[in-house]
Design an enzyme around this catalytic site. Structure first.
Site, PDB file in Angstrom:
ATOM      1  N   GLU A  28       0.809  -1.220   0.000  1.00 36.77           N
ATOM      2  CA  GLU A  28       0.000   0.000   0.000  1.00 36.77           C
ATOM      3  C   GLU A  28       0.843   1.272   0.000  1.00 36.77           C
ATOM      4  O   GLU A  28       0.546   2.248   0.676  1.00 36.77           O
ATOM      5  CB  GLU A  28      -1.000  -0.033   1.164  1.00 36.77           C
ATOM      6  N   GLU A  33      -6.822  -9.681  -3.176  1.00 36.27           N
ATOM      7  CA  GLU A  33      -7.550  -9.706  -1.896  1.00 36.27           C
ATOM      8  C   GLU A  33      -9.037  -9.459  -2.125  1.00 36.27           C
ATOM      9  O   GLU A  33      -9.646  -8.620  -1.466  1.00 36.27           O
ATOM     10  CB  GLU A  33      -6.990  -8.650  -0.940  1.00 36.27           C
TER      11      GLU A  33
END
Length: 556
Positions: free
Chosen positions: A331, A433
């Site tokens: 991220e 995910e």
């Protein structure tokens, strides 16, 4: 001529491969995308689509108000009679004046609601940038406006060219998905059977079984799977890939400085190995300080530099060649803890060092809101591409595009458009995910999950899909596939349906007068058994991607 050839090719594959789609009318989806700024715009996709037929440009302005003191020009389109449920693909070339670069967002306003972002592009001064996206309306609209806006308050003149809006029915959309599946996920096979003298045998009973799948489709698992045989059996029956939810994260393996503990991860890896499951490594570092070990947050300078080096060496040397991927710095589009502490080259150092310790692992960028939406200014498709290129130009050996895929309500044409732009990089793309927000009901989760999975599986540059559905006694992160008794929830029914749809299954037949039997199968490993009178024989073969028919010979 090219469109006619493409249409004929499409119909050929449907007829040849036994598709249930009886007919196809309408345009083929155009996967063309561009990431480079060009001196001249390319031609409009679909010849402009319905924009040429029913839309007219109107003048307006950008920013937070309806007009600006500088009289900024903002092109817009008035759209008439848009229908509910139709899938609209939009594209345009964009050029700006008044800034070196600006993030330009296309939005849609109907009588009832505003679709904040249907596509975005990081436009540059002096050249043309390609915006690609789309929308699906929740209700029909007689009069809508599609307009462009700068995402900050600067007055930026926007010029557009070669704009296109092309509608697709749901059937047309699914037809193209099936075409890609038939051509990219499957392959023709001909099995030839002969005797020892080389004579081809007619009427041989043949049984074909797919024993494993080539496409990695899996889910996150947690320590809750350890010792839980029913959960293990349920998982192995369905999935050929796994990722550890939290058990490899730094806060889990070294909660106190110098006290590393890989016991749980080792046990989970043993389960993975025992069942021949492919595993992703998640993650080496997480840029969000909230998920960085507390003791690490207190380090600075050389102490922090030493700690991160120790983390990479410890983790990567222990699990060298165990995991096919590593999410190196998770991220990084949204957070920059390590670069704030260690300088702008920290992430580059992470990739270089990770590659040194495990050169065979594919190293990934991994982030959220890249494919889920274009409203997040931190993680637009162009922001992802820019950061990836920056690291690669700096020498990072990065070869994987990781898209988390935490969706609320997915926008299928936007998903496909973003995947098209990322595909221009020529790197493997994984949905890493995938889940649907728990703010929606379980039935809605299932509907939207199917949309996402079909988009992923039918895109030729998506190399794997991972769900984020590790089961815990108190539920899952956002979306569960089953209850605690391993009884399917609606999302689980969708997964089982698609798993069945995306496998060849068991085939029985007989060889023809040429001693051959042909079929189309999903890529993977196969077992074939033949019987002729009192003679039997069996063999195995691999079916990997290729345009030519795979020929398999068996002797009786």
């Amino acid at each position: 001529m090219e469109e006619t050839f493409s249409f004929c090719l499409l119909m050929f594959f449907f007829l040849l491969r036994g598709s249930s789609v009886a007919s196809f009318d309408g345009p083929l989806y155009d996967s063309t995308a561009y990431t480079e700024c060009k001196m001249q715009p390319e031609a409009a996709l679909y010849g402009g689509g319905i924009i040429n037929d029913q839309a007219s440009g109107v003048e307006g302005s950008l920013g937070n108000s309806a007009t600006t003191s500088s009289g900024v020009y903002s092109p817009s389109f008035i759209l008439y009679n848009l229908s509910q449920g139709t899938i609209y693909c939009f594209s345009s070339w964009v050029k700006i004046e008044g800034a070196g670069s600006a993030l330009i967002r296309a939005s849609l306003k109907t009588e009832k609601e505003t679709y904040d972002c249907i596509g975005s592009v990081l436009a540059k001064h002096g050249c043309w940038s390609f915006l690609k996206g789309g929308f699906v309306l929740n209700s029909p609209s007689q009069l809508s406006m599609l307009f462009f806006q700068n995402t900050d308050d600067r007055d930026v003149n926007i010029e557009i060219a070669s704009s296109s809006l092309q509608p697709f029915s749901v059937q047309q959309w699914r037809t193209y998905q099936q075409y890609i599946i038939n051509t990219k996920r499957k392959r023709a096979v001909t099995v030839h059977v002969s005797n020892e003298q080389g004579k081809r045998l007619q009427g041989v009973t043949i049984n074909i079984e797919q024993v494993s799948k080539d496409f990695p489709f899996g889910s996150a698992i947690a320590k809750t799977i350890l010792g839980n045989l029913p959960y293990q059996n349920w998982f192995v029956k369905r999935f050929n890939a796994a990722v550890f939810e939290n058990e490899l994260k730094w806060y889990a393996t070294e909660p106190e400085q110098g006290k590393t503990n890989y016991t749980i991860a080792d046990q989970m890896l043993q389960f993975v190995r025992a069942n021949q499951i492919t595993a992703r490594g998640h993650n080496i570092f997480w840029e969000d300080p909230k998920y960085t070990p507390a003791w690490v947050r207190n380090l600075t300078g050389n102490e922090l530099h030493s700690a991160v080096n120790s983390r990479i060496q410890s983790l990567m040397s222990k699990y060298r060649e165990e995991f096919i991927h590593w999410d190196v710095s998770n991220e990084m589009l949204h957070f920059d803890f390590y670069e704030q502490k260690l300088g702008p080259n920290a992430t580059l150092h992470f990739f270089e060092t990770a590659h040194k310790f495990d050169p065979l692992a594919t190293l990934f960028m991994n982030d959220f809101n890249v494919v889920e939406t274009c409203s997040d200014v931190n993680s637009t498709v162009d922001a992802y591409i820019s950061r990836l290129r920056e690291l690669r130009y700096g020498g990072a050996l990065m070869d994987g595009i990781g898209l988390e895929g935490h969706f609320i309500i997915p926008n299928p044409p936007l998903i496909r458009a973003i995947l098209d732009k990322l595909a221009t990089l020529g790197l493997p793309i994984w949905l890493t995910e995938v889940d649907i927000s728990s703010t929606l009901g379980k039935e809605a989760q299932a509907i939207y999950l199917e949309q996402v999975l079909r988009e992923g599986f039918s895109h030729p540059y998506v190399n794997g899909i991972m769900l984020w559905t590790a089961l815990h006694p108190n539920g899952c992160y956002q979306m569960c596939l089953t209850d605690n008794n391993l009884q399917n929830l609606p999302a689980g029914d969708v997964v089982d349906k698609l798993l069945k749809e995306w496998q060849t299954g068991e085939i029985e037949g007989e060889t023809d007068d040429h001693g051959s039997y042909s079929f189309f199968g999903f890529l993977g490993e196969y077992k074939v058994s033949v019987k002729y009178g009192n003679k039997t024989s069996s063999s195995t073969f691999s079916l990997c991607q290729g345009d030519e028919t795979r020929h398999v010979s068996i002797q009786l």
